[in-house]
Design a protein around this motif. Structure first.
Motif, short mmCIF file in Angstrom:
data_model
loop_
_atom_site.label_atom_id
_atom_site.label_comp_id
_atom_site.label_asym_id
_atom_site.label_seq_id
_atom_site.Cartn_x
_atom_site.Cartn_y
_atom_site.Cartn_z
N LEU A 164 1.14 -1.23 0.03
CA LEU A 164 -0.13 -0.08 0.00
C LEU A 164 0.99 1.31 0.03
CD1 LEU A 164 -2.67 1.32 0.38
CD2 LEU A 164 -2.66 1.13 2.70
N LEU A 165 2.03 1.30 0.85
CA LEU A 165 2.77 2.60 1.04
C LEU A 165 3.45 2.79 -0.46
CD1 LEU A 165 3.66 4.55 2.86
CD2 LEU A 165 5.48 2.93 3.68
N ILE A 176 -4.94 8.42 -5.21
CA ILE A 176 -5.03 6.95 -5.81
C ILE A 176 -6.47 6.41 -5.11
CG2 ILE A 176 -3.89 4.55 -5.87
CD1 ILE A 176 -1.86 6.51 -6.64
N SER A 177 -7.14 5.92 -6.22
CA SER A 177 -8.47 5.65 -5.92
C SER A 177 -8.62 4.43 -5.07
CB SER A 177 -9.51 5.58 -7.06
OG SER A 177 -8.87 4.39 -7.79
N ARG A 178 -9.65 4.17 -4.29
CA ARG A 178 -9.71 2.83 -3.29
C ARG A 178 -10.05 1.82 -4.35
NH1 ARG A 178 -11.14 3.07 2.13
NH2 ARG A 178 -10.68 5.23 2.88
N GLU A 179 -10.59 1.82 -5.57
CA GLU A 179 -10.87 0.90 -6.32
C GLU A 179 -9.31 0.38 -6.70
OE1 GLU A 179 -12.37 3.51 -6.46
OE2 GLU A 179 -14.44 3.15 -6.91
N ARG A 180 -8.36 1.24 -7.11
CA ARG A 180 -7.02 0.88 -7.55
C ARG A 180 -6.42 0.28 -6.39
NH1 ARG A 180 -2.27 4.72 -9.95
NH2 ARG A 180 -0.76 3.10 -10.03
N ILE A 181 -6.38 0.79 -5.25
CA ILE A 181 -5.80 0.39 -4.24
C ILE A 181 -6.21 -1.35 -3.97
CG2 ILE A 181 -5.61 0.09 -1.52
CD1 ILE A 181 -5.71 3.44 -2.23
N LEU A 182 -7.51 -1.48 -3.87
CA LEU A 182 -8.04 -2.88 -3.79
C LEU A 182 -7.74 -3.65 -4.78
CD1 LEU A 182 -11.57 -1.94 -2.56
CD2 LEU A 182 -9.83 -3.38 -1.39
N VAL A 197 -8.99 -1.60 4.10
CA VAL A 197 -7.95 -0.31 3.54
C VAL A 197 -7.76 0.37 4.90
CG1 VAL A 197 -7.55 1.38 1.88
CG2 VAL A 197 -8.72 -0.79 1.21
N ASP A 198 -9.01 0.96 5.46
CA ASP A 198 -8.91 1.74 6.38
C ASP A 198 -7.98 1.19 7.57
OD1 ASP A 198 -10.23 3.77 5.13
OD2 ASP A 198 -12.32 2.63 5.81
N VAL A 199 -8.08 0.16 7.97
CA VAL A 199 -7.45 -0.75 9.08
C VAL A 199 -5.98 -0.65 8.89
CG1 VAL A 199 -6.84 -2.72 10.13
CG2 VAL A 199 -9.38 -2.08 9.89
N HIS A 200 -5.58 -0.79 7.39
CA HIS A 200 -4.20 -0.80 7.12
C HIS A 200 -3.46 0.72 7.02
CE1 HIS A 200 -4.83 -5.14 6.05
NE2 HIS A 200 -3.48 -5.06 6.08
N VAL A 201 -4.45 1.62 6.74
CA VAL A 201 -3.98 2.90 6.70
C VAL A 201 -3.74 3.58 8.25
CG1 VAL A 201 -4.75 5.29 6.23
CG2 VAL A 201 -5.02 3.53 4.45
N ALA A 202 -4.55 3.09 9.00
CA ALA A 202 -4.45 3.39 10.32
C ALA A 202 -3.06 2.95 11.02
CB ALA A 202 -5.74 2.79 11.32
N ILE A 214 -0.55 10.18 5.14
CA ILE A 214 -1.40 9.64 4.32
C ILE A 214 -2.68 10.34 4.59
CG2 ILE A 214 -2.80 7.65 3.77
CD1 ILE A 214 -0.60 5.99 4.89
N GLU A 215 -3.14 10.97 3.58
CA GLU A 215 -4.16 11.93 3.48
C GLU A 215 -5.49 11.18 3.14
OE1 GLU A 215 -5.03 15.90 1.07
OE2 GLU A 215 -3.01 15.93 2.43
N THR A 216 -6.74 11.27 3.60
CA THR A 216 -7.85 10.41 3.15
C THR A 216 -8.75 11.77 2.30
OG1 THR A 216 -8.15 9.01 5.05
CG2 THR A 216 -10.06 9.38 3.74
N VAL A 217 -8.90 11.25 1.09
CA VAL A 217 -9.80 12.14 0.22
C VAL A 217 -11.14 11.74 0.32
CG1 VAL A 217 -9.97 13.31 -1.93
CG2 VAL A 217 -7.53 12.83 -0.98
#
Ligand code: CA
Length: 228
Positions: A164-165, A176-182, A197-202, A214-217
């Motif tokens: 992810l990073l 980067i869109s969530r779709e692309r991340i997934l 995704v949120d758990v990993h971002v946290a 890491i900014e959430t848009v």
């Protein structure tokens, strides 16, 4: 083991597919994206072909079981292989029996989806052709060694956290869109709630030591915001 190609300028893709109606537009699309494409229609030809940078392998071939071709290719080299299967078939075998493929797509697949898979596999297996060491602010990511450090402090990241990073750092500042991340980190097209995704971002924010990295848009995705 055959030697890996050393010419990193153009990524060469071998399309192994007997159906012209699929292979022709696919090859054309990949060429438009800047890949060098060669195409064969049989398992025998696939095994005899010069070693490419990535193989796109249809499992339904006229002369051979694609799974055998996959195993033989893997026995010869560590070339990245994306297997193409028909809907509802083979997937369990591909995934469960560890053919050695790096990923798979199910027919009928969208070209953009395939492209994302190809790029994700190349990034995982051949990072030296991409960016190598990424430096963003005080963050340093060695994609080949799968090591990350912030201000020279090594980050103990899980596999998904690292992927992810590295994805976010591949285009710092861009959302980067969530779709692309997934798709690229979790290998899924699932577009439901993305709590994973949120758990990993946290967790990543915590390890980076500054949540601002890491900014959430909202409603769009995530952005790496380089910190000094
Ligand atoms: Ca076929």
């Amino acid at each position: 083991m055959r030697a890996a190609p050393c010419d990193d300028r153009v990524v060469r893709i071998l399309v192994v597919e007997d159906e012209d109606a699929i292979a022709d537009p696919l090859a054309e699309g990949l060429r438009r994206e800047g890949f060098e494409v060669s195409r064969v229609a049989t398992g025998e030809a696939a095994l005899a072909a010069p070693l490419p940078d990535l193989v796109l392998l249809d499992l339904r071939l006229p002369d051979a079981d694609g799974t055998d071709v996959c195993r033989q290719l893997r026995a010869q080299s560590d070339v990245p292989i994306i297997v193409v299967t028909a809907k509802g078939e083979e997937v369990d075998r591909v995934v469960g029996l560890e053919l050695g493929a790096d990923d798979y797509v199910v027919k009928p697949f969208g070209f953009r989806e395939l492209l994302a898979r190809i790029r994700a596999v190349l990034r995982r297996t051949r990072p030296e052709a991409g960016t190598g060491v990424l430096r963003v602010g005080s963050l340093e990511i060695d994609v080949r060694a799968r090591r990350a450090a912030v201000a020279d402090r090594a980050l103990p990241l899980t596999t998904k956290e690292f992927d992810l990073l590295a994805l976010l750092a591949s285009d710092p500042g861009a959302v980067i869109s969530r779709e692309r991340i997934l798709r690229e980190v979790w290998n899924t097209e699932w577009l439901g709630p993305t709590k994973t995704v949120d758990v990993h971002v946290a967790s990543l924010r915590k390890k980076l030591g500054d949540a601002r990295w890491i900014e959430t848009v909202r409603g769009v995705g995530l952005r790496l915001a380089p910190q000094p």
